[in-house]
Enzyme design. Structure first.
Site, PDB file in Angstrom:
ATOM      1  N   HIS A   1      -3.341  -7.291   0.487  1.00 38.18           N
ATOM      2  CA  HIS A   1      -2.262  -6.885   1.378  1.00 38.18           C
ATOM      3  C   HIS A   1      -1.482  -5.708   0.797  1.00 38.18           C
ATOM      4  O   HIS A   1      -0.842  -5.828  -0.243  1.00 38.18           O
ATOM      5  CB  HIS A   1      -1.336  -8.090   1.594  1.00 38.18           C
ATOM      6  N   ARG A   2      -1.574  -4.556   1.462  1.00 36.18           N
ATOM      7  CA  ARG A   2      -0.939  -3.318   0.982  1.00 36.18           C
ATOM      8  C   ARG A   2      -1.457  -2.944  -0.410  1.00 36.18           C
ATOM      9  O   ARG A   2      -0.711  -2.465  -1.265  1.00 36.18           O
ATOM     10  CB  ARG A   2       0.587  -3.443   0.993  1.00 36.18           C
TER      11      ARG A   2
ATOM     12  N   GLU B   1      -6.219  -3.761   2.596  1.00 28.63           N
ATOM     13  CA  GLU B   1      -5.360  -3.613   3.775  1.00 28.63           C
ATOM     14  C   GLU B   1      -4.221  -2.663   3.445  1.00 28.63           C
ATOM     15  O   GLU B   1      -3.662  -2.707   2.341  1.00 28.63           O
ATOM     16  CB  GLU B   1      -4.812  -4.983   4.197  1.00 28.63           C
TER      17      GLU B   1
ATOM     18  N   ASP C   1      -0.968   0.085   5.501  1.00 31.86           N
ATOM     19  CA  ASP C   1      -0.219   0.432   6.707  1.00 31.86           C
ATOM     20  C   ASP C   1      -0.052   1.940   6.805  1.00 31.86           C
ATOM     21  O   ASP C   1       0.135   2.612   5.783  1.00 31.86           O
ATOM     22  CB  ASP C   1       1.182  -0.200   6.666  1.00 31.86           C
TER      23      ASP C   1
ATOM     24  N   HIS D   1       4.918   0.840   4.975  1.00 31.45           N
ATOM     25  CA  HIS D   1       5.038  -0.337   5.836  1.00 31.45           C
ATOM     26  C   HIS D   1       6.311  -0.347   6.675  1.00 31.45           C
ATOM     27  O   HIS D   1       6.264  -0.545   7.888  1.00 31.45           O
ATOM     28  CB  HIS D   1       4.989  -1.622   4.995  1.00 31.45           C
TER      29      HIS D   1
ATOM     30  N   GLU E   1      -3.651  -0.755   9.353  1.00 34.85           N
ATOM     31  CA  GLU E   1      -2.739  -1.038  10.461  1.00 34.85           C
ATOM     32  C   GLU E   1      -1.937   0.207  10.825  1.00 34.85           C
ATOM     33  O   GLU E   1      -1.257   0.788   9.979  1.00 34.85           O
ATOM     34  CB  GLU E   1      -1.776  -2.173  10.111  1.00 34.85           C
TER      35      GLU E   1
ATOM     36  N   LYS F   1       1.255   1.404  12.418  1.00 34.13           N
ATOM     37  CA  LYS F   1       2.559   0.851  12.734  1.00 34.13           C
ATOM     38  C   LYS F   1       3.176   1.586  13.922  1.00 34.13           C
ATOM     39  O   LYS F   1       2.992   2.794  14.084  1.00 34.13           O
ATOM     40  CB  LYS F   1       3.499   0.966  11.526  1.00 34.13           C
TER      41      LYS F   1
ATOM     42  N   ASP G   1      -1.186 -11.470  -0.651  1.00 28.74           N
ATOM     43  CA  ASP G   1      -0.490 -10.673  -1.667  1.00 28.74           C
ATOM     44  C   ASP G   1      -1.048 -10.951  -3.061  1.00 28.74           C
ATOM     45  O   ASP G   1      -0.675 -10.274  -4.018  1.00 28.74           O
ATOM     46  CB  ASP G   1       1.007 -11.006  -1.665  1.00 28.74           C
TER      47      ASP G   1
END
Length: 289
Positions: free
Chosen positions: A50-51, A77, A79, A92, A152, A154, A272
């Protein structure tokens, strides 16, 4: 792009979306089985950092993304938002305050202004002076690896804005290894308009009675949703599997939730703690043999 123009484009997209709902749904050739592989209850899903790997470096920075790419997880992943001068950057939040020494709405700043900010000191002194990276700098790393990525977008993106991203994916030769996800349905339509060959995923905190029909309407190969939503509607797992649509859960950070997701047989877990989850999955699958 001016605020007025973006508002008009958003309004037009809303109208187009509303109009499309009165039309018969188009047939869909969406099938995620080739992307995620056949999976049943008890089979380990992929791990998405995540990120990046935000336990080892500031989220959505190159060190975090590099750690994720070099680690054992399958998917990275991240953003993406647009700077004021139309450059896709990895960020993000809507506001700069939490993860930089700047203040204000991120989209009000040009790339040069954003890259003048410190995006690392909030995490630790070791990363003081770390900059907000561009999407292009991340794709350069991804192109030299065999990893996949869940990107993703945003907020709301027009087809012209989405084309900036899809063009970069094609230019760096990673389009086949990337899924572009969004909460905003009009953004998914924009991505399809910009490049229909790019795989798309539908992000949804709450799912409708028939999430597969919704995914198919937007040509999504996967649904990305919360652990709570699937735990209370376990039938969704089998429904998506039969339709050939992937099911990915976010953001799971405890062994209890990992175990439940494993038993359900979901296709992917966003976490995470990618290194810890990877080790846990290895141990869990070894014990089940």
């Amino acid at each position: 792009m001016s605020t007025t123009r973006r508002g008009l484009l958003a309004a037009a997209a809303v109208f187009a979306f509303a109009f499309s709902l009165v039309l018969p749904p188009e047939s869909s050739s969406v099938d995620a089985t080739g992307l995620f592989g056949a999976r049943g209850p008890g089979d380990a899903g992929f791990v998405a950092g995540h990120r990046g790997d935000r336990t080892s470096a500031p989220e959505n920075t190159l060190p975090a993304l590099r750690a994720a790419i070099e680690g054992p997880m399958d998917v990275v992943e991240t953003d993406v938002r647009l700077s004021a001068d139309g450059v896709p950057v990895l960020f993000h939040d809507h506001w700069l305050d939490r993860t930089t020494d700047g203040s204000g709405r991120m989209s009000d700043f040009t790339l040069a202004e954003l890259q003048g900010l410190d995006a690392g000191s909030w995490f630790s002194k070791e990363f003081a002076g770390e900059r907000i990276p561009t999407l292009e700098s991340f794709l350069e790393l991804l192109a030299h690896s065999d990893k996949r990525s869940l990107i993703e977008l945003k907020a709301f993106w027009t087809p012209e804005e989405a084309a900036i991203v899809t063009d970069l994916l094609q230019r760096y030769g990673v389009a086949e290894r990337v899924i572009v996800a969004a909460f905003d349905r009009h953004t998914l339509m924009s991505v399809e308009s910009a490049d229909p060959t790019i795989r798309r995923a539908l992000l949804a905190s709450n799912l409708p009675n028939d999430p597969v029909q919704l995914a198919e309407r937007f040509g999504a190969v996967a649904i990305v949703t919360s652990f709570a939503e699937v735990r209370k509607n376990r039938w969704i797992v089998e429904r998506t599997r039969r339709a050939g649509i992937g099911l990915i859960l976010y953001t799971l950070n405890s062994e209890e939730r990992w175990e439940t997701a494993l038993k359900l047989g979901v296709d992917g877990i966003v976490t995470d703690k990618p290194l810890k989850l990877g080790r846990w999955l290895d141990a869990a699958t070894s014990a089940s043999r």
